[in-house]
Design an enzyme around this catalytic site. Structure first.
Site, short mmCIF file in Angstrom:
data_model
loop_
_atom_site.label_atom_id
_atom_site.label_comp_id
_atom_site.label_asym_id
_atom_site.label_seq_id
_atom_site.Cartn_x
_atom_site.Cartn_y
_atom_site.Cartn_z
N LYS A 87 22.34 -10.71 -33.00
CA LYS A 87 22.18 -9.26 -33.32
C LYS A 87 21.67 -8.57 -31.91
O LYS A 87 20.66 -9.05 -31.25
CB LYS A 87 20.85 -8.82 -34.20
CG LYS A 87 20.68 -7.51 -34.16
CD LYS A 87 19.23 -7.36 -34.89
CE LYS A 87 18.70 -6.02 -34.90
NZ LYS A 87 17.40 -6.10 -35.64
N GLY A 133 5.04 -18.93 -50.81
CA GLY A 133 6.02 -19.55 -49.80
C GLY A 133 6.82 -18.42 -49.07
O GLY A 133 6.29 -17.50 -48.62
#
Length: 519
Positions: A77, A12
């Site tokens: 960012k 996962g």
């Protein structure tokens, strides 16, 4: 022969759930997707910063920022800030911003000829000033800052990242909590029909051809599929172990093989949310600082040949300060390099099982996103034609080899030389052809014809920023500029200064923007 329509993802985390979500968005109910993950294996925790191209992933899933960002403590960012790589106290930015040109020459050439200040990043880009001032790229009403990229304008739909490069430059990427993004995408994918099994994979069984027939789980028995996706991280359970694909190390050119990470709660309203990833040089590596909404993610990337894990953890805690005192450290042994093939038979590795380089330019999530795009692009038919596998493997290998070369440029061009670690960065072997490229860049700055020749996510201006900022490799402008009139270039420098002042004065701080998004 039946077309493969049963996909089993083993593992996962961010890689697994990004893959499951994207496949469902691409193929809907025409593809059955099962994801098997252990409930015991946590997220590595270094993949919290991204490239600006990641917006295409969320657009493909039809997710808006207000849908997923608050759930993942995400922030914007605008750049990577390199602190102390040239010398202590010095910093510069590698921003998400297209390089401007004047009279056919990049503005960096004009800067080398007659730069206004010692800060090439502030002279040539707007984003450096926004990062220094801690600004959001969006106004409180949600509108994007004024720049060449026009949000809402018609863009080609469904192009891969490599097809987009050079056409547009979105002004920011994201920081997010990787575990929270995986959790969010778990809900997204299972709502769209992904079968989620939490169980231990105990064995991988092959058929008479040597292809994967099924995986054996502890509680759910045998799980069969047509195509298996290995998202088991550095273990490489399917590709490297079961199918015995060799791993090609990059350690000869990138020696950092370890990291220690901390998740440090902070009062972000008080300290502010700097809109960039910061990489701060240390005696035996560098420390990342990623500001999120409510905490920072931080870690020391180092080479064990120069620093022990205990020394690294002590250095990191001292760097962060008293807020780190009670925070549990996560020590990580990094496998730097790539699998010789990321797709063999009916198994495709995505994420750390495919390959990894140190997170200096936030490439971990980019590698995942790129690999998923390529898997969709070259998804096999019932004949499993080998050309599709070959094209996929070539694209993935080129991206990783190109990023490897780009990161080596950081170390080779860093002027810092105060420890043996930094001294050795100047004499260590470099990948094939890079030495010749560096020689050329000293005469002509990087352009599309003299950087790594295959798509790897980094445009030529990225190389310019690193070479200009790090300071160890001598550079010079095109000789033609010695004869040229620089009036237009000086006007462009002035326009950048004016625009930066305007945006710093009018944009909100990151904290103000995200506090409002959550209200």
């Amino acid at each position: 022969m039946k077309n493969p329509d049963q996909v089993v993802i083993v593992g996962g985390g961010t890689a697994g759930w990004m893959t499951a979500s994207y496949l469902k968005a691409a193929f809907g109910d025409r593809l059955s997707v099962t994801l098997v993950e252990s409930g015991k294996i946590g997220t590595i925790g270094v993949g919290e910063a991204t490239f600006s191209d990641i917006r295409h992933f969320f657009e493909f899933l039809d997710l808006k920022e207000e849908d997923w960002m608050p759930a993942c403590n995400a922030t914007y960012k605008l750049a990577v800030r390199f602190q102390d790589w040239r010398r202590p106290g010095h910093h510069f930015y590698h921003p998400f911003e297209q390089m401007r040109s004047v009279a056919g020459f990049p503005l960096t050439d004009w800067w080398l000829q007659s730069g206004a200040t010692e800060r090439f990043d502030k002279d040539c880009f707007v984003m450096a000033s926004l990062c220094d001032a801690g600004r959001s790229p969006r106004y409180l009403n949600g509108s994007l800052l004024e720049q060449e990229f026009v949000e809402g304008a018609e863009e080609p739909i469904g192009l891969t990242m490599s097809e987009h490069q050079g056409k547009t430059q979105f002004p920011y990427a994201y920081h997010f909590e990787a575990a929270l993004l995986a959790k969010y995408l778990t809900g997204y994918a299972t709502d769209r029909g992904v079968r989620h099994i939490v169980d231990e994979v105990q064995d991988v069984r092959l058929d008479e051809r040597g292809w994967i027939d099924h995986v054996v789980t502890k509680e759910h028995g045998d799980i069969h599929g047509d195509l298996f996706v290995d998202c088991t991280g550095f273990r490489g359970l399917l590709l490297n172990k079961a199918l015995e694909v060799p791993f090609e190390s990059y350690q000869d050119t990138l020696p950092n093989d370890s990291a220690v990470a901390l998740q440090v709660p902070l009062d972000m309203k008080k300290v502010g949310i700097r809109p960039c990833t910061t990489a701060t040089a240390q005696k035996a590596g560098w420390i990342w600082t990623i500001p999120l909404f409510g905490r920072i993610g931080t870690g020391y990337v180092f080479a064990k040949d120069y620093c022990t894990p205990e020394e690294a953890e002590r250095t990191l805690r001292e760097f962060v300060g008293p807020e780190a005192a009670e925070v549990e450290a996560n020590h990580i042994r990094m496998r730097i390099g790539r699998s010789a093939q990321s797709w063999k038979h009916n198994c495709v590795a995505i994420g750390l099982s495919s390959g990894f380089v140190e997170p200096l330019e936030s490439t971990g999530i980019f590698f995942i996103h790129h690999a998923i795009e390529q898997l969709v692009k070259y998804f096999p038919a019932g004949d499993w034609h080998p050309i599709l596998r070959e094209r996929y493997n070539s694209a993935v290998a080129h991206v990783m080899d190109g990023v490897r070369e780009f990161l080596v440029v950081h170390y080779r061009s860093a002027a810092r030389d105060d420890t043996q670690y930094w001294k050795d960065t100047k004499t260590r072997a470099v990948p094939d052809a890079l030495a010749e490229r560096i020689e050329r860049w000293q005469v002509q700055l990087p352009d599309s014809e003299n950087v790594f020749p295959y798509y790897h996510g980094l445009p030529p201006y990225s190389y310019m920023c690193i070479l200009l900022g790090m300071g160890a490799i001598p550079l010079r402008p095109s000789p033609a500029l010695g004869l040229a009139d620089d009036t237009a270039a000086q006007k462009e420098f002035a326009a950048i200064r004016d625009k930066a002042r305007f945006l710093v004065d009018t944009l909100p701080t990151q904290y103000e923007y995200f506090a409002q998004m959550r209200s």
